[in-house]
Design an enzyme around this catalytic site. Structure first.
Site, PDB file in Angstrom:
ATOM      1  CG  ASP A 226      17.006 -20.600 -23.002  1.00 20.38           C
ATOM      2  OD1 ASP A 226      18.078 -20.453 -22.391  1.00 20.38           O
ATOM      3  OD2 ASP A 226      16.096 -19.755 -22.984  1.00 20.38           O
ATOM      4  CG  HIS A 300      19.370 -17.450 -22.845  1.00 26.16           C
ATOM      5  ND1 HIS A 300      19.182 -18.052 -21.628  1.00 26.16           N
ATOM      6  CD2 HIS A 300      19.141 -16.127 -22.643  1.00 26.16           C
ATOM      7  CE1 HIS A 300      18.838 -17.138 -20.720  1.00 26.16           C
ATOM      8  NE2 HIS A 300      18.816 -15.962 -21.319  1.00 26.16           N
ATOM      9  CD  GLU A 364      17.902 -13.250 -18.791  1.00 30.79           C
ATOM     10  OE1 GLU A 364      17.334 -12.885 -17.769  1.00 30.79           O
ATOM     11  OE2 GLU A 364      17.788 -14.405 -19.273  1.00 30.79           O
TER      12      GLU A 364
END
Ligand code: ACM
Length: 729
Positions: A226, A300, A364
């Site tokens: 991440d 990420h 995202e």
């Protein structure tokens, strides 16, 4: 009343009750049956029913597909023999259950080639009418127990059920006479663990695997990369872990915590070597658990980019692994060399994880950097993709092809639907279940893992510790989750592989807390994923026995705290009401840092609007107020939403805590300057503030003035004092 029945009638009633259950009417769970039978046994007839006493309920979670109670019980004593035939699998499973029984009941089982009376027998591929994969049958009579299955996974689950059936009753350890036929509703019964935001050591991963297995959960989705860390060793790219696995925690407290070895702020981190990964994967396999590794792309990705800046879409990538939570804008670029890097990484990942699925994240990925980069725009033209969503889809399709060439399947978060789904991709639906509906409509498989219900970083109860996301998601809400929603047609439902709960760890700093957030809610998702029936009352009746097993195993689990009456004059932040519910967090203080020791406070705060209400305070005798406050770094990447945070201008350089009457625009009744708290990263008790008594009850609103969003000032507690107490202060 029912206790008046004669044994024959009793057996008939039992039969009727079980028939209701075995029709899978959903009306009666195993526990409800057990409970009914307990009532049937009644009192005053213990002699009469002694040979058929139902004194050991079927406390199995997840509830088996069908259960028929017999008469009597099988006694398990030191030296009871296990027979497991010639196969290595049977031996392994028998050893597994022996170990469990020894650890939790203190009874040592033996092993024997003899399959006669008094023996617990495990049979693979023999004599069972349970045909499904992972299914098993278990027949316990007072004379013997036979667990049989067509595959080793089923045999393993039969062993788990056997262990759950055991309980200490009159005369010692026993298993009720019972015939169970059982197989899972869904193939994918998952938990996701985020080991990127916080690292958990391999021992803990193995403990989690053990506990998952005892719930018949079979997929550990392991979130390994991440923004805040890259946690898996990749031989070809050593900097991924040399650099990417380490960060300085957010905020001034961590920045001031100098590591004497380096003279620099202490680094937080860790990673899993390939040897450790192999051991964990093998351990998981021995517990029927497939690990699905996640390598998140194209977003990420900050930790990987800090390790190898050439991977960045931005021309000014950060050289440090960042420590904020939220959504960073940093994306991988789409140079051929970067796509090759991703394939190289997946190549090593595939060699470590033998399961069918590899997760490529995809969530995202805000497209700002791609939009702003002339080079990425030129690549888009070269690749013939029309927008940034298609560009992400291009990457996913390329990875899907690569994984297919290795005989693997790609799975990603539901954003991989945007810009066109890769041909054989599977979708993990987290933004509700819409992603699953869209995937299934297009003929793709999907896993249901929707926020917030299946996000176990939300608190299980309204308690301050441990910290977590601010909502409360109870075990009952988890249990109520419907894995076959009306939004899906019968045909589409066939594409639902199963369900998964996710343990994100931004606010779960330690393995102990992971356990607390996971259990017992994992039992609820396990039953949703496994059992054909849904019955909350039955589940909750079986829960106390599960919690006893947790205690025997040393599991840290959440239990509701006994409710205490509120002190009429004192509130912690968790006892105050929040003025709003935008991003509520039960947020841990950043100080004291670990090297200084000491417990950190936990504050309930809406980071978008730090504002609390002391509802209906009796102010008639109150003359002063004492507030304890903390400051936490605003370490949240929330993009433009940050401009929506309203700042009240301070009167002094560092700001004040303001207290207003009746509502947050009401009369200001106290102002507490923050100067005494500025130099303290932990909790500070501010000097007492006088307030004039008022008649009756009033709401009090607490807000902070400040010039910037960082730090977030927070209430730890407030105490209203009457005149005598005020003097004492
Ligand atoms: C997610 O929660 N970003 C999948």
């Amino acid at each position: 009343m029912i206790g008046e029945l004669e044994p024959r009638e009793y057996r008939q009633s039992q039969h009727t009750a079980l028939a209701a259950f075995s029709k899978r009417s959903g009306l009666m769970s195993v526990a409800a049956v057990a409970l009914t039978l307990l009532m049937l046994s009644g009192c005053g007839h213990s002699e009469q029913l002694s040979s058929a006493r139902i004194d050991t309920p079927v406390n199995v979670i997840p509830a088996p597909g069908s259960v028929e109670r017999g008469e009597g019980r099988f006694m398990v004593t030191d030296g009871t023999q296990l027979a497991f035939g010639d196969g290595a699998e049977g031996k392994r499973i028998a050893e597994y259950v022996s170990d469990l029984v020894r650890r939790t009941y203190g009874v040592g089982l033996g092993s024997s080639g003899n399959t006669g009376n008094g023996v617990i027998q495990f049979e693979l591929a023999a004599g069972t009418s349970v045909t499904g994969p992972e299914g098993y049958s278990l027949v316990a009579t007072p004379e013997r127990i036979v667990v049989s299955a067509h595959d080793a996974r089923g045999l393993f689950y039969g062993a788990v059920t056997l262990w759950q059936l055991m309980s200490q009753g009159e005369g010692g350890l026993q298993v009720p006479a019972v015939t169970i036929k059982d197989s899972p509703r869904f193939d994918w019964r998952g938990l996701m663990l985020d080991s990127a935001r916080y690292y958990q050591p391999p021992e803990f991963i193995r403990k989690l695997i053990d506990l998952m297995a005892l719930h018949k959960l079979n997929v550990l989705h392991w979130h390994l990369t991440d923004d805040q860390a890259w946690r898996i060793e990749i031989k070809k790219y050593p900097r991924l872990t040399e650099v990417g696995a380490w960060r300085v925690a957010a905020g001034p407290a961590a920045a001031a915590d100098i590591d004497p070895a380096t003279g620099k702020p202490r680094l937080y981190g860790g990673y899993y070597s390939q040897d450790e990964v192999r051991e964990i994967v093998a351990y998981a396999a021995s517990r029927n658990i497939t690990i699905v590794p996640e390598i998140d792309m194209p977003g990420h990705a900050s930790a990987a980019i800090a390790a190898y800046p050439r991977l960045a879409a931005s021309s000014k990538p950060s050289p440090q692994v960042p420590a904020d939570w939220g959504i960073y804008s940093s994306l991988f670029n789409v140079e051929e060399s970067t796509l090759t890097f991703l394939e190289d990484v997946l190549d090593e990942v595939v060699s470590l994880f033998p399961g069918a699925y590899i997760h490529i994240g995809g969530d995202e990925a805000v497209k700002d950097e791609w939009k702003a980069s002339p080079r990425v725009q030129a690549r888009m033209r070269e690749l013939g993709v029309k927008d940034e969503h298609e560009l992400q889809s291009y990457i996913v399709q390329r990875m899907e092809k690569f994984l297919s060439s290795k005989g693997r399947r790609l799975i990603g978060w539901d954003e991989i639907l945007e810009g066109g789904l890769a041909p054989n991709a599977t979708v993990m639906s987290w933004r509700g279940i819409d992603g699953a509906v869209a995937a299934a409509s297009a003929g793709h498989d999907a896993v249901l893992s929707p926020h917030p219900t299946l996000y176990f970083d939300h608190r299980p109860y309204d308690v301050p510790r441990p910290p977590g996301r601010g909502r409360v998601i109870t075990i009952e809400e988890v249990y109520a989750f419907d894995p076959a929603p009306a939004a899906l047609s019968e045909e589409q439902r066939k594409h639902i592989l199963g369900v998964q709960a996710n343990i994100w760890t931004e606010h779960i700093r330690t393995p102990d807390r992971v356990e607390f957030m996971a259990f017992p809610r994992a039992a609820a998702i396990a039953e949703v994923a496994w059992s054909p029936v849904k019955d909350w009352d039955g589940f909750s009746a079986r829960l106390p026995a599960l919690l006893d097993r947790y205690k025997a195993l040393g599991v840290r689990f959440a239990q509701p705290a006994p409710s205490r009456p509120l002190d009429p004059f004192r509130r912690t932040s968790h006892e105050l009401s929040l003025c709003s519910d935008k991003i509520p967090l039960s947020l841990e203080d950043d100080a004291p840092v670990d090297s200084q020791g000491g417990e950190r406070a936990v504050f309930l705060v809406d980071i978008m609007q730090p504002c609390w209400l002391f509802k209906a305070a009796d102010l008639s005798k109150v003359t002063s107020l004492v507030a304890s406050v903390g400051q936490v770094p605003f370490n949240f990447q929330i993009g433009d939403a940050v401009t929506a945070i309203e700042l009240q201008a301070p009167a002094t350089a560092v700001g004040e805590l303001e207290v207003r009457l009746d509502d947050c625009n009401g009369e200001r009744v106290a102002v507490l300057p923050l100067a005494p708290a500025v130099g303290n990263f932990a909790v500070t008790k501010l000097p007492v503030a006088k307030i004039a008594p008022r008649e009756g009850r009033h709401d009090l609103c607490f807000t902070f003035t400040r010039k910037s969003v960082d730090p977030i000032w927070v209430i730890d507690s407030v105490q209203l004092q009457t005149s005598s107490a005020g003097e004492a202060e």
